[in-house]
Design a protein around this motif. Structure first.
Motif, PDB file in Angstrom:
ATOM      1  N   ARG A  32       0.830  -1.209   0.000  1.00 45.14           N
ATOM      2  CA  ARG A  32       0.000   0.000   0.000  1.00 45.14           C
ATOM      3  C   ARG A  32       0.865   1.260   0.000  1.00 45.14           C
ATOM      4  NH1 ARG A  32      -0.549  -2.091   5.164  1.00 45.14           N
ATOM      5  NH2 ARG A  32       0.322  -0.769   6.818  1.00 45.14           N
ATOM      6  N   THR A  33       0.288   2.303  -0.533  1.00 50.02           N
ATOM      7  CA  THR A  33       0.957   3.603  -0.557  1.00 50.02           C
ATOM      8  C   THR A  33       0.347   4.580   0.449  1.00 50.02           C
ATOM      9  OG1 THR A  33      -0.493   4.342  -2.343  1.00 50.02           O
ATOM     10  CG2 THR A  33       1.602   3.326  -2.981  1.00 50.02           C
ATOM     11  N   ALA A  34      -0.739   4.193   1.088  1.00 49.20           N
ATOM     12  CA  ALA A  34      -1.345   5.041   2.118  1.00 49.20           C
ATOM     13  C   ALA A  34      -0.385   5.162   3.301  1.00 49.20           C
ATOM     14  CB  ALA A  34      -2.668   4.444   2.590  1.00 49.20           C
ATOM     15  N   THR A  35      -0.308   6.369   3.880  1.00 49.18           N
ATOM     16  CA  THR A  35       0.615   6.606   4.995  1.00 49.18           C
ATOM     17  C   THR A  35      -0.096   6.811   6.324  1.00 49.18           C
ATOM     18  OG1 THR A  35       0.605   8.987   4.498  1.00 49.18           O
ATOM     19  CG2 THR A  35       2.345   7.638   3.491  1.00 49.18           C
ATOM     20  N   HIS A  36      -1.399   7.115   6.292  1.00 48.12           N
ATOM     21  CA  HIS A  36      -2.104   7.442   7.531  1.00 48.12           C
ATOM     22  C   HIS A  36      -3.591   7.212   7.310  1.00 48.12           C
ATOM     23  CE1 HIS A  36      -2.676  10.614  10.996  1.00 48.12           C
ATOM     24  NE2 HIS A  36      -2.917   9.374  11.378  1.00 48.12           N
ATOM     25  N   SER A  37      -4.250   6.629   8.310  1.00 49.61           N
ATOM     26  CA  SER A  37      -5.688   6.404   8.220  1.00 49.61           C
ATOM     27  C   SER A  37      -6.338   6.727   9.555  1.00 49.61           C
ATOM     28  CB  SER A  37      -5.977   4.941   7.841  1.00 49.61           C
ATOM     29  OG  SER A  37      -7.366   4.671   7.875  1.00 49.61           O
ATOM     30  N   ILE A  38      -7.420   7.498   9.505  1.00 48.97           N
ATOM     31  CA  ILE A  38      -8.184   7.844  10.696  1.00 48.97           C
ATOM     32  C   ILE A  38      -9.645   7.472  10.448  1.00 48.97           C
ATOM     33  CG2 ILE A  38      -8.991   9.707  12.209  1.00 48.97           C
ATOM     34  CD1 ILE A  38      -6.490  11.258  11.498  1.00 48.97           C
ATOM     35  N   TYR A  58      -1.594  12.257  -5.215  1.00 51.61           N
ATOM     36  CA  TYR A  58      -2.730  11.662  -5.927  1.00 51.61           C
ATOM     37  C   TYR A  58      -2.283  10.427  -6.711  1.00 51.61           C
ATOM     38  CZ  TYR A  58      -6.338  11.067  -9.497  1.00 51.61           C
ATOM     39  OH  TYR A  58      -7.290  10.537 -10.328  1.00 51.61           O
ATOM     40  N   GLU A  59      -1.101  10.526  -7.318  1.00 47.97           N
ATOM     41  CA  GLU A  59      -0.604   9.404  -8.116  1.00 47.97           C
ATOM     42  C   GLU A  59      -0.399   8.165  -7.243  1.00 47.97           C
ATOM     43  OE1 GLU A  59      -0.196  13.049 -10.194  1.00 47.97           O
ATOM     44  OE2 GLU A  59       0.585  12.508  -8.209  1.00 47.97           O
ATOM     45  N   GLU A  60       0.120   8.358  -6.031  1.00 47.36           N
ATOM     46  CA  GLU A  60       0.320   7.225  -5.125  1.00 47.36           C
ATOM     47  C   GLU A  60      -1.025   6.654  -4.683  1.00 47.36           C
ATOM     48  OE1 GLU A  60       3.195   5.704  -4.289  1.00 47.36           O
ATOM     49  OE2 GLU A  60       4.076   7.028  -5.809  1.00 47.36           O
ATOM     50  N   ALA A  61      -2.019   7.528  -4.525  1.00 49.32           N
ATOM     51  CA  ALA A  61      -3.357   7.047  -4.159  1.00 49.32           C
ATOM     52  C   ALA A  61      -3.936   6.175  -5.261  1.00 49.32           C
ATOM     53  CB  ALA A  61      -4.277   8.232  -3.881  1.00 49.32           C
ATOM     54  N   MET A  62      -3.700   6.547  -6.518  1.00 51.38           N
ATOM     55  CA  MET A  62      -4.208   5.756  -7.627  1.00 51.38           C
ATOM     56  C   MET A  62      -3.529   4.387  -7.690  1.00 51.38           C
ATOM     57  SD  MET A  62      -6.643   7.466  -8.871  1.00 51.38           S
ATOM     58  CE  MET A  62      -6.898   7.893  -7.121  1.00 51.38           C
TER      59      MET A  62
END
Length: 231
Positions: A32-38, A58-62
Motif C-alpha cells: 500500500r501507498t497510504a501513509t495514515h488512516s483515521i 494523488y498518483e500514489e493514491a491511484m
C-alpha cells in the motif's frame, strides 16, 4: 502534494467495518501507498462513519486503488454499508502540525537565542522536565530554567532539528548541536574547545503549550570533548 481521500459511510455493522479495515491493512502490507488512516464515528449518528486516508500524492493514491486487495475489500465494504459510500478527493493545500510549531519555537527561542523567559509563555504553569543530567528527574519550569542556563551559557550551543514527528499530544525531535566551551561546567573551567553532539526530546502538549519534556543527550561524549573524562 499530499493527497487525502475522505470515505463517508452509513452502516449499522461498524464492527464488521473495523474488521474489514484490519484485513485491508494486513493484506496490503508492503504494497500500500497510504501513509495514515483515521476512522471517526459521528457523535450524533452512530451509523455515520468517516474514514480519512492520507497519501503522499494523488498518483500514489491511484496506485493504491489499483491493488487487487483494495478492490476486494471495497466490494466487501459495499456489503456492510447501508448505502453506497461517498468519496471526496482532496489535494492538501495547508497542513499545520500546531504542536510541532511550539516545539520548534522552544528550540529556537529558549535554547538557540537563550531567551529563557520565553519558556514561561510556551510552557504550562505545571510543566515538568525529565532529564537524567539534571539534579532530579522531574523538576518544575523555574528550576529547569535555572539548571539549563548553566549548560547553555557554558557552551552557547546552536541546536538543529534534524527531524520531528507528532502523534496526538506528543512531539518527538531528533537533535544535533554545535558549540564552544566558553564557561564553567560542572567544575570544569572553560577550555575554548569546540563541541558537538546529538540528542532527543519528546514533548507532551496541552492546549497549545508544552506540559512535559523528556530530554536525552550524549553527556559522556560532551565530557570527553572538554577533557573532563578520558577518551
Amino acid at each position: 502534494m499530499t493527497f487525502v481521500q475522505v470515505i463517508d459511510c452509513k452502516t449499522h455493522q461498524a464492527d464488521k467495518l473495523d474488521r474489514l479495515m484490519d484485513n485491508w491493512v494486513k493484506a496490503t502490507q508492503g504494497k500500500r501507498t497510504a501513509t495514515h488512516s483515521i476512522v471517526g464515528r459521528d457523535r450524533s449518528d452512530s451509523a455515520h462513519v468517516v474514514e480519512i486516508v492520507e497519501f503522499p500524492s494523488y498518483e500514489e493514491a491511484m496506485k493504491n486503488s489499483r491493488l487487487p486487495e483494495t478492490d476486494r475489500i471495497f466490494q466487501e465494504l459495499l456489503e456492510v454499508c447501508d448505502e453506497a459510500p461517498t468519496f471526496t478527493d482532496l489535494d492538501v493545500s495547508r497542513d499545520e502540525q500546531l504542536n510541532t510549531g511550539v516545539a520548534r519555537t522552544f528550540v529556537e527561542e529558549v535554547i538557540n537565542r537563550r531567551n529563557y523567559d520565553v519558556a514561561d509563555a510556551l510552557c504550562t504553569p505545571d510543566y515538568r522536565e525529565h532529564d537524567p543530567a539534571l539534579s532530579s528527574y522531574g523538576i518544575g519550569l523555574a528550576r529547569a530554567k535555572e539548571e539549563n542556563r548553566e549548560v547553555l551559557e557554558a557552551f552557547r550551543p546552536t541546536i538543529t532539528v534534524e527531524s520531528m514527528i507528532a502523534e496526538g499530544d506528543l512531539v518527538c525531535a531528533r537533535l544535533s548541536y554545535t558549540g564552544r566551551h566558553v564557561g564553567p561546567f560542572k567544575g570544569v573551567e572553560p577550555t575554548d574547545r569546540e563541541v558537538m553532539g546529538t540528542g532527543h526530546v519528546t514533548f507532551r502538549c496541552e492546549n497549545g503549550k508544552i506540559a512535559e519534556g523528556w530530554w536525552n543527550w550524549d553527556d559522556l561524549g560532551l565530557l570527553r570533548q572538554i577533557g573532563a573524562v578520558e577518551m
